[in-house]
Design a protein around this motif. Structure first.
Motif: not given
Length: 314
Positions: A52-78
């Motif tokens: 309908g009007r709602r969305v939720r993350l798939t299993s792949a989406g959940l994995i990428l969202a969790q990895r995204a935090r580490a990726i973005l933190d690493h970019m900030d650190s560099v």
């Protein structure tokens, strides 16, 4: 993959809805949806399930969202390392702090850091626990000062915790209140007028639980989001309240405090995101908080006993 789109995906995992992500980023919901669709095309993977009007993350989406935090933190650190290569810690550190710890913990630490590290900028954000933990997970804050006793929103294994101090909860009374001295039994104050924090805040939920455990429903006559206003109301003899000791420390208001007959203590904790190297600038801010000479010593966990806020729903 575009880092900005990765951040939107990570925020969707934390906030739960496209509308909430849009409000946090000052965007329209359609813009957020379009950018997430582009991210799906970039990855060649279905990241969202639409119902309908709602969305939720798939299993792949959940994995990428969790990895995204580490990726973005690493970019900030560099980026931070490149800016401060061969120099002392520098750059911006965003410190989320609940109200009663701003003047007692955050401001003294930032004052000391301003002298020791003049190229370091610390931005203090007033955030209560229910708001600071999502802000940390979304990288809107680099460090938060919170409490491990906020049952409504657990800290979780994605964060590293640095215990700072213990802070007892006190009964705060007008200066001429007829109550006796010594530890207070809340049941003796069942007929008083009470000042509470805002609904669903940490202190409002805790105060209501403690009153109900004393077998009465508090008569709440006012609610303030600012502890100074609550102290002023109590000083005027219009109410009594429960506040952490830090909120009353160095107060200019004429009030009386009493410890509780059944002691309640919250553990004040700094938290950072786990999984990436901590920037030098973040480390020095953590050290300044941890080594504050004015903080009361921490009690070993085995000695704390019942001196922690009770769990449960408000």
């Amino acid at each position: 993959m575009n880092p900005w789109r990765l951040r939107l995906l990570s925020q969707l995992d934390t906030l739960g809805t496209v509308r909430a992500v849009a409000q946090a980023g000052h965007l329209s919901p359609s813009s957020v949806s379009q950018q997430l669709a582009v991210l799906e095309a970039e990855t060649g993977t279905e990241l969202l399930e639409r119902t309908g009007r709602r969305v939720r993350l798939t299993s792949a989406g959940l994995i990428l969202a969790q990895r995204a935090r580490a990726i973005l933190d690493h970019m900030d650190s560099v980026e931070s390392e490149l800016r401060g290569f061969g120099e002392e810690p520098s750059g911006l550190v965003r410190l989320g702090v609940f109200q009663s710890a701003i003047h007692t913990l955050a401001v003294p630490a930032v004052t000391r850091l301003a002298t020791a590290h003049p190229h370091l900028d610390v931005e203090i954000l007033e955030l209560e626990p229910h708001a600071s933990m999502p802000a940390l997970r979304m990288a809107d804050a680099d460090i938060i000062i919170t409490t491990t006793d906020f049952d409504e929103l657990p800290l979780g294994p994605d964060l590293d915790l640095v215990p700072l101090a213990e802070d007892p909860v006190l009964l705060v009374l007008p200066p001429d209140h007829p109550a006796g001295r010594g530890p207070a039994d809340l049941a003796a104050f069942a007929h008083e007028a009470w000042a509470f924090d805002m609904p669903q805040s940490y202190m409002a939920n805790l105060a209501r639980r403690l009153c109900r455990q004393a077998r009465f429903e508090p008569r709440v006559v006012c609610r303030f989001s600012n502890y100074m206003m609550a102290l002023q109301h109590v000083e005027a003899g219009l109410s009594i309240t429960l506040l952490p000791a830090l909120a009353v420390a160095h107060s200019r208001y004429d009030v009386t405090t009493r410890e509780l007959a059944t002691p309640v203590t919250r553990t004040i904790t700094a938290a950072v995101r786990r999984g990436t190297p901590t920037r030098a600038a973040v480390r020095v801010v953590l050290d300044a908080l941890r080594h504050d000479p004015t903080l009361p010593p921490l009690t070993p966990p085995s000695d704390r006993g019942a001196a922690t806020p009770p769990s449960g729903t408000p």
